[in-house]
Design a protein around this motif. Structure first.
Motif, mmCIF file in Angstrom:
data_model
loop_
_atom_site.group_PDB
_atom_site.id
_atom_site.type_symbol
_atom_site.label_atom_id
_atom_site.label_comp_id
_atom_site.label_asym_id
_atom_site.label_seq_id
_atom_site.Cartn_x
_atom_site.Cartn_y
_atom_site.Cartn_z
ATOM 1 N N ALA A 169 0.547 -0.591 -0.002
ATOM 2 C CA ALA A 169 0.070 0.130 0.514
ATOM 3 C C ALA A 169 0.941 0.921 0.175
ATOM 4 O O ALA A 169 0.632 2.455 -0.829
ATOM 5 N N LEU A 170 1.948 1.171 0.722
ATOM 6 C CA LEU A 170 3.024 2.195 0.824
ATOM 7 C C LEU A 170 3.343 2.521 -0.272
ATOM 8 O O LEU A 170 2.945 3.513 -1.395
ATOM 9 N N VAL A 171 4.525 1.650 -1.045
ATOM 10 C CA VAL A 171 4.666 2.105 -1.727
ATOM 11 C C VAL A 171 3.809 2.084 -3.200
ATOM 12 O O VAL A 171 5.155 3.390 -4.222
ATOM 13 N N GLN A 172 3.123 1.675 -3.138
ATOM 14 C CA GLN A 172 1.705 1.845 -4.448
ATOM 15 C C GLN A 172 1.486 3.177 -4.293
ATOM 16 O O GLN A 172 1.309 4.074 -5.208
ATOM 17 N N PHE A 173 0.919 3.915 -3.384
ATOM 18 C CA PHE A 173 0.716 5.206 -2.845
ATOM 19 C C PHE A 173 2.048 6.497 -3.378
ATOM 20 O O PHE A 173 1.245 7.581 -4.165
ATOM 21 N N LEU A 174 3.119 6.349 -3.227
ATOM 22 C CA LEU A 174 3.617 6.912 -3.139
ATOM 23 C C LEU A 174 4.300 6.983 -5.403
ATOM 24 O O LEU A 174 4.496 7.736 -5.285
ATOM 25 N N SER A 175 4.157 5.644 -5.462
ATOM 26 C CA SER A 175 4.617 5.766 -6.545
ATOM 27 C C SER A 175 2.787 6.295 -7.864
ATOM 28 O O SER A 175 4.003 7.253 -8.627
ATOM 29 N N ARG A 176 2.070 6.290 -6.794
ATOM 30 C CA ARG A 176 1.285 7.069 -7.521
ATOM 31 C C ARG A 176 1.173 8.726 -7.721
ATOM 32 O O ARG A 176 0.877 9.120 -8.342
ATOM 33 N N MET A 177 1.494 9.166 -6.250
ATOM 34 C CA MET A 177 2.194 10.503 -6.150
ATOM 35 C C MET A 177 3.160 10.400 -7.574
ATOM 36 O O MET A 177 2.542 11.747 -7.450
ATOM 37 N N ILE A 178 4.002 10.215 -7.439
ATOM 38 C CA ILE A 178 4.579 10.429 -8.776
ATOM 39 C C ILE A 178 4.369 10.554 -10.107
ATOM 40 O O ILE A 178 4.624 11.726 -10.816
ATOM 41 N N PHE A 179 3.631 9.757 -10.130
ATOM 42 C CA PHE A 179 3.247 9.110 -11.432
ATOM 43 C C PHE A 179 2.019 9.462 -12.290
ATOM 44 O O PHE A 179 1.737 9.514 -12.857
ATOM 45 N N SER A 180 1.043 9.375 -10.712
ATOM 46 C CA SER A 180 -0.111 9.907 -11.234
ATOM 47 C C SER A 180 -0.872 8.367 -12.342
ATOM 48 O O SER A 180 -0.292 7.769 -12.867
ATOM 49 N N HIS A 183 0.693 8.551 -16.740
ATOM 50 C CA HIS A 183 1.442 8.312 -16.483
ATOM 51 C C HIS A 183 2.291 8.736 -17.634
ATOM 52 O O HIS A 183 4.165 8.386 -16.932
ATOM 53 N N LYS A 184 2.084 8.975 -18.806
ATOM 54 C CA LYS A 184 3.170 8.308 -19.432
ATOM 55 C C LYS A 184 4.087 9.690 -20.243
ATOM 56 O O LYS A 184 5.682 9.381 -20.240
ATOM 57 N N GLY A 185 3.836 10.929 -19.827
ATOM 58 C CA GLY A 185 4.934 11.643 -20.213
ATOM 59 C C GLY A 185 5.484 11.467 -18.750
ATOM 60 O O GLY A 185 6.768 12.116 -18.747
ATOM 61 N N PHE A 190 10.892 10.292 -15.526
ATOM 62 C CA PHE A 190 10.928 9.576 -14.356
ATOM 63 C C PHE A 190 11.449 7.766 -14.573
ATOM 64 O O PHE A 190 11.970 7.452 -14.190
ATOM 65 N N GLY A 191 11.057 7.965 -15.238
ATOM 66 C CA GLY A 191 11.072 6.092 -16.201
ATOM 67 C C GLY A 191 12.064 5.155 -15.757
ATOM 68 O O GLY A 191 11.935 4.568 -15.313
ATOM 69 N N ALA A 192 13.345 5.928 -16.463
ATOM 70 C CA ALA A 192 14.995 5.402 -15.890
ATOM 71 C C ALA A 192 15.010 5.368 -14.293
ATOM 72 O O ALA A 192 15.728 4.168 -14.192
ATOM 73 N N LEU A 193 14.471 5.963 -13.648
ATOM 74 C CA LEU A 193 15.049 5.851 -12.484
ATOM 75 C C LEU A 193 14.644 5.286 -12.041
ATOM 76 O O LEU A 193 14.660 4.574 -10.998
ATOM 77 N N PHE A 194 12.791 5.028 -12.057
ATOM 78 C CA PHE A 194 11.495 4.112 -11.760
ATOM 79 C C PHE A 194 12.592 2.505 -11.987
ATOM 80 O O PHE A 194 11.892 1.906 -11.272
ATOM 81 N N GLY A 195 12.458 2.156 -13.574
ATOM 82 C CA GLY A 195 13.550 1.235 -13.959
ATOM 83 C C GLY A 195 14.271 0.484 -12.896
ATOM 84 O O GLY A 195 14.461 -0.770 -13.077
ATOM 85 N N LYS A 252 9.765 2.380 -26.065
ATOM 86 C CA LYS A 252 8.339 1.335 -25.384
ATOM 87 C C LYS A 252 8.636 1.852 -24.184
ATOM 88 O O LYS A 252 9.240 2.439 -23.657
ATOM 89 N N ASN A 253 7.556 1.911 -23.407
ATOM 90 C CA ASN A 253 7.691 1.936 -21.716
ATOM 91 C C ASN A 253 8.516 0.986 -21.149
ATOM 92 O O ASN A 253 7.796 -0.606 -21.634
ATOM 93 N N ILE A 254 9.164 1.593 -20.744
ATOM 94 C CA ILE A 254 9.903 0.363 -19.393
ATOM 95 C C ILE A 254 9.724 0.631 -18.565
ATOM 96 O O ILE A 254 9.809 -1.538 -18.268
#
Length: 759
Positions: A169-180, A183-185, A190-195, A252-254
Motif C-alpha cells: 500500500a505504501l509503495v503504491q501510494f508513493l508511486s501514484r503520487m509521482i506518476f499519477s 503517467h505516459k509523460g 522519471f521512467g529511467a529512475l523508476f526502472g 516503448k514503456n520501460i
C-alpha cells in the motif's frame, strides 16, 4: 518388511509428482496475475517467461529442503517406521487438500498446508509415543516438536500478511503520487529512475539473496559478501542507463520490461521457496530410507538423527521437478481458474463482484470511510486537491471496451511484482518457508487499496472477498493439522493395509474431482452465454441482442422443462439442476445490467435512442428470469418438503403447457438464429392462444378445488405455477413485440435510403 517401505517410497514419489501438478495449479496465481491483469505482455510471452523462472528456481532450490527434514519436529526422537508414517500422512493429506481448493477456484497456501500437515502428523505420532510410555506426559511434547522453529515459521507467515499489505500500500501510494494515472509523460522523465530502482531490487534480492538458499553459494560467496553496497549501486546505475536507452531506442514503456523481468523473478522466487512444499517430504523420506537400509537395524529401532544433518538435494531430481512444474503451468486449466479471484478483487474498474458483503466487511468499510473523512478534516485543502489530482483516472472513450481494458495499469503491476519478489526472496535467503500466496495476494490487495480501486461502489464486496480468502487460509491451517493427524493415527494403527486404502481413496477422489471439473467446464463451453452489447448504433444493438434473446430462449426452455418434469417425476436432482441453471442465467442478466453505463458511454450521439431499447430488452429478460426462478423454487420446495404428489390431471395439464412453451422457445431460437425478424409477427400470434390455454387450466383447477381437491399445498402450487407461467408468457411477448416494432421502424428506412442511393 523392507519391501513395504520401498513401496512407500515409490508411493511417495508418485504423490510428489501429483502434488507438483496440484500445487502449481494453485500457486500459478502468485506469479501470473500481475502480468495477466495489466495486459502489458501477450499471454504466451508471460507463460514462456514464467516457465524459465520456474525451471531455474527449481534447479537452485535445494537449501529450502531442510524445512521438511528438521524444521517442524526433532528427527532424532523418532524411529524410521514412525518417520515414514508422518511423511505418508502428510503427502496424502496435502494432495487432497490442495485439489479441493483448486476445484473451488480459491488460492490457498501450499506453505501453510505443508507446515501444519507436518505439525499435525508429528504431534499425532508424538502423542501415540507418549501414551505408550509410563514416564512421559503431554508436557513432554516439546521433546518431539521443534516448537521454537515451528513458532518462528508460523509467526513469519502471519507477519508476512501484515507486512506485505502495508508495504504494498505504501509503495503504491508513493508511486501514484509521482506518476499519477496519466503517467505516459512522467515515465519519459522519471521512467529511467523508476526502472533502475525496480530492476535493481528484482535482480539483487531475487538473484543475489536467493543464492544463499542454493548449494552454489559457497563457490560465489567470495564475490558477494562485503560487496553488497557496490553491487546495489552498480546495479542501479546499469539498470537506469538500460531503462533510458530502451525507451529512447525502442520508444516503448520501460514498465513492460519491469513486468517481464518481475514475472520471471517472482516465478523463480516461488519455485525456489515453494518446491520444498511439493517434494521436500518425499526427498526426506528417500534419505531416511537410504540411512535405514545402510544401518542394518530394524525399522522400529533405527533413530532418525541423520535427518538433522545437511544433505544436498540431487540435481537430477530438481531438474525433473522443474520440468513437471513447467508442463503443469502450460497444461493445467485449474491454474487459470484460480487467477480469476485475485484479479477480480484487485481490478481498477467496477463490474460483477464474486463475493457478497457481510457484517464484518460493512463495518470495516464504514470505519475506513469515517477515518478518511477525519483525515480530510486535518489535511490542508491544497494537499487534498494535489492528492486527488494524482488519482484522477483517464476518462473512457467511446472506442474503449470496458471488459477488454486491463484490470490495472503498468504502475500497479510493476509495484506488485517488485514488492512481492523482494519480500519472498528475503525470506528465502533466511531459509524461512514464507507463503508466496499470502505475500503476493496481500501485496495486490494493499496496492489496490492505495490505488483507490476499492471505491464506495465496490469496497464492501472487495473487502468481503479478502476476508473470505484469509478465512480460507485459516481453514487450510486447521484442516491440514487435523487431517494429517487423523491420517497419521490411522496409518500408525492400521499399517500397510490402511495406507493402501488411503492411497486408493486419494486416487478415486482426485479422479472424481477431475471428471467433475472437466464436465463442468465442458458444460460451460456448450451453454449459450450472454454477451454485452458493444455497438454504437440501433441497428448494431438489434443485431447483437438477437444472440442474447436466442440464448435466453434456449436456456429458458431447458429451465422450464426441468422444473415441470422434475415436479412431475418428483426428481429433486433435476429440480436442483433447473434452479442452478436459472441462478446462472439471472446472474448473467444482472451482469449485463450492471454494464449499461459502459454501453451508454459507447453510443454515438445520433443513436442515444438505442439505450432505451437495450435497457428495455434487459428488463424483459429479467422478468423472464424472475418468473422462471419462482417456478423453480416452488417446485423444488414442494418436492423437497415431501408434500403430496400432483394429481394425474394436474400433471398432464402442466406437461401440455410445457410442450407449448417448449414449442414457443424453440421457434424464438430458430427465428433469432436465422435473423428472420420479419417472422416475429408469427410468434406474436401465439400469445393469445397460450394465455387462453393457461386461463382454461386455472378455471379447471378452480372447479376441481370446489368439488374434489383435498390438498391445500397442491392447489396453491398449481395456481402459482400457472400464474407465473402467464407472467412468463407476457414478458416473452412484450419482448418480441418491442423487438419487432423497433426492427420494423428502423429497417425500412435503411432500405429506402439504399434504394435512393442506387437511383
Amino acid at each position: 518388511m523392507e519391501n513395504i517401505y520401498l513401496l512407500m517410497i515409490v508411493a511417495l514419489a508418485i504423490l510428489a509428482i501429483a502434488d507438483l501438478v496440484v500445487g502449481v495449479s494453485n500457486d500459478a496465481v502468485n506469479f501470473l496475475n500481475s502480468a495477466i491483469g495489466s495486459k502489458a505482455i501477450p499471454f504466451k510471452t508471460i507463460m514462456i517467461v514464467a516457465s524459465l523462472g520456474i525451471f531455474i528456481g527449481a534447479v537452485f532450490s535445494s537449501g529450502m529442503m531442510e524445512v521438511a527434514r528438521k524444521g517442524i519436529f526433532m528427527p532424532d526422537q523418532f524411529m524410521f517406521s514412525e518417520i515414514m508414517v508422518i511423511f505418508m500422512a502428510v503427502m496424502i493429506t496435502d494432495i487432497l487438500l490442495l485439489d479441493f481448493f483448486n476445484t473451488l477456484g480459491m488460492p490457498t497456501s501450499t506453505t501453510v498446508s505443508i507446515v501444519f500437515e507436518l505439525l499435525g502428523a508429528a504431534v499425532a505420532v508424538s502423542l501415540i509415543k507418549i501414551s505408550a510410555s509410563d514416564v512421559e506426559t503431554v508436557a513432554n511434547l516439546s521433546k518431539y516438536i521443534n516448537s521454537s522453529k515451528a513458532f518462528s515459521i508460523i509467526m513469519g507467515i502471519l507477519l508476512s500478511v501484515v507486512i506485505a499489505f502495508s508495504v504494498g500500500a505504501l509503495v503504491q501510494f508513493l508511486s501514484r503520487m509521482i506518476f499519477s494515472f496519466h503517467h505516459k509523460g512522467k515515465i519519459k522523465r522519471f521512467g529511467a529512475l523508476f526502472g533502475g530502482f525496480a530492476l535493481t531490487g528484482i535482480t539483487y534480492f531475487i538473484f543475489m539473496k536467493g543464492l544463499k538458499g542454493t548449494p552454489y553459494y559457497d563457490t560465489l560467496k567470495g564475490l558477494v559478501v562485503g560487496k553488497e553496497l557496490y553491487i546495489i549501486l552498480g546495479g542501479f546505475i546499469f539498470w537506469s542507463l538500460f531503462s533510458q536507452l530502451y525507451m529512447n531506442l525502442f520508444k516503448k514503456n520501460i514498465l513492460i520490461v519491469v513486468i517481464a523481468i518481475g514475472t520471471f523473478g517472482l516465478a523463480l522466487a516461488f519455485s525456489g521457496n515453494d518446491l520444498v512444499n511439493f517434494i521436500g517430504v518425499p526427498m526426506a523420506a528417500y534419505h531416511s530410507y537410504e540411512a535405514w537400509s545402510a544401518s542394518g537395524a530394524t525399522a522400529n529401532e533405527f533413530a532418525m538423527g541423520s535427518l538433522a544433518e545437511k544433505v544436498p538435494t540431487e540435481p537430477l531430481l530438481l531438474f525433473i521437478a522443474g520440468g513437471v512444474m513447467v508442463l503443469t503451468l502450460w497444461f493445467s486449466k485449474k491454474a487459470r481458474v484460480v487467477t480469476e479471484t485475485e484479479i477480480g478483487l484487485s481490478r481498477q474498474d467496477e463490474g460483477k463482484e464474486k463475493f457478497q458483503p457481510n457484517l464484518l466487511s460493512r463495518f470495516v468499510v464504514r470505519a475506513a470511510t469515517k477515518t478518511s473523512q477525519g483525515i480530510n478534516m486535518i489535511l490542508p485543502k491544497s494537499t487534498q486537491r494535489f492528492i486527488n489530482q494524482q488519482f484522477d483516472k483517464p476518462v473512457l472513450t467511446k472506442k474503449d471496451k470496458n471488459h477488454e481494458l486491463p484490470a490495472f495499469d503498468l504502475i500497479r503491476a510493476s509495484v506488485n511484482l517488485v514488492i512481492a519478489g523482494i519480500l519472498i526472496s528475503i525470506a528465502t535467503s533466511m531459509k524461512l518457508p514464507l507463503s508466496t500466496t499470502y505475500v503476493t495476494f496481500m501485496v495486490a490487495m494493499g496496492t489496490s487499496l492505495a490505488d483507490r480501486a476499492w471505491g464506495r461502489e465496490s469496497a464492501v464486496y472487495r473487502v468481503a472477498g479478502v476476508f473470505n480468502v484469509i478465512g480460507g487460509w485459516f481453514f487450510t491451517a486447521i484442516s491440514a493439522f487435523i487431517a494429517a493427524a487423523v491420517m497419521a493415527y490411522l496409518i500408525y494403527i492400521g499399517g500397510p493395509a490402511v495406507i493402501a486404502i488411503l492411497l486408493f481413496f486419494a486416487v478415486v477422489l482426485l479422479a472424481r474431482n477431475y471428471i467433475r471439473y472437466k464436465k463442468k467446464t465442458s458444460e460451460l463451453k456448450e451453454e449459450d452465454s450472454l454477451s454485452r452489447a458493444e455497438s454504437s448504433s440501433i441497428q448494431g444493438v438489434i443485431e447483437e441482442s438477437a444472440d442474447n434473446i436466442k440464448a435466453v430462449a434456449n436456456r429458458s426452455s431447458k429451465i422450464y422443462n426441468g422444473a415441470i418434469t422434475g415436479l412431475a417425476k418428483e426428481d429433486l436432482k433435476q429440480l436442483k439442476k433447473s434452479k442452478k441453471g436459472n441462478a446462472k442465467l439471472t446472474s448473467e442478466i444482472d451482469d449485463l445490467q450492471e454494464n449499461v453505463f459502459y454501453f451508454i458511454k459507447n453510443l454515438d450521439e445520433s443513436s442515444v435512442g438505442a439505450s432505451h431499447f437495450y435497457i428495455n430488452i434487459l428488463g424483459y429478460l429479467q422478468d423472464m428470469a424472475q418468473s422462471l426462478e419462482h417456478i423453480g423454487k416452488m417446485s423444488y420446495k414442494h418436492v423437497n418438503n415431501n408434500h403430496k404428489k400432483l394429481k394425474f390431471n394436474q400433471t398432464r395439464e402442466l406437461l401440455d403447457i410445457q410442450n407449448e412453451m417448449h414449442s414457443l422457445f424453440k421457434n424464438i431460437k430458430k427465428t433469432f438464429d436465422a435473423r428472420a425478424f420479419d417472422d416475429i409477427h408469427l410468434l406474436l400470434e401465439e400469445k393469445q392462444p397460450l394465455l387462453e390455454s393457461v386461463s382454461k387450466k386455472i378455471e379447471k383447477q378452480i372447479s376441481r378445488t370446489r368439488t374434489e381437491e383435498s390438498s391445500p399445498k397442491n392447489t396453491s402450487l398449481y395456481f402459482n405455477l400457472l400464474t407465473e407461467t402467464k407472467d412468463l408468457v407476457t414478458a416473452v411477448m412484450n419482448l418480441l413485440e418491442m423487438y419487432y416494432d423497433q426492427y420494423d421502424s428502423s429497417v425500412p428506412k435503411a432500405e429506402v435510403s439504399i434504394e435512393e442511393k442506387e437511383k
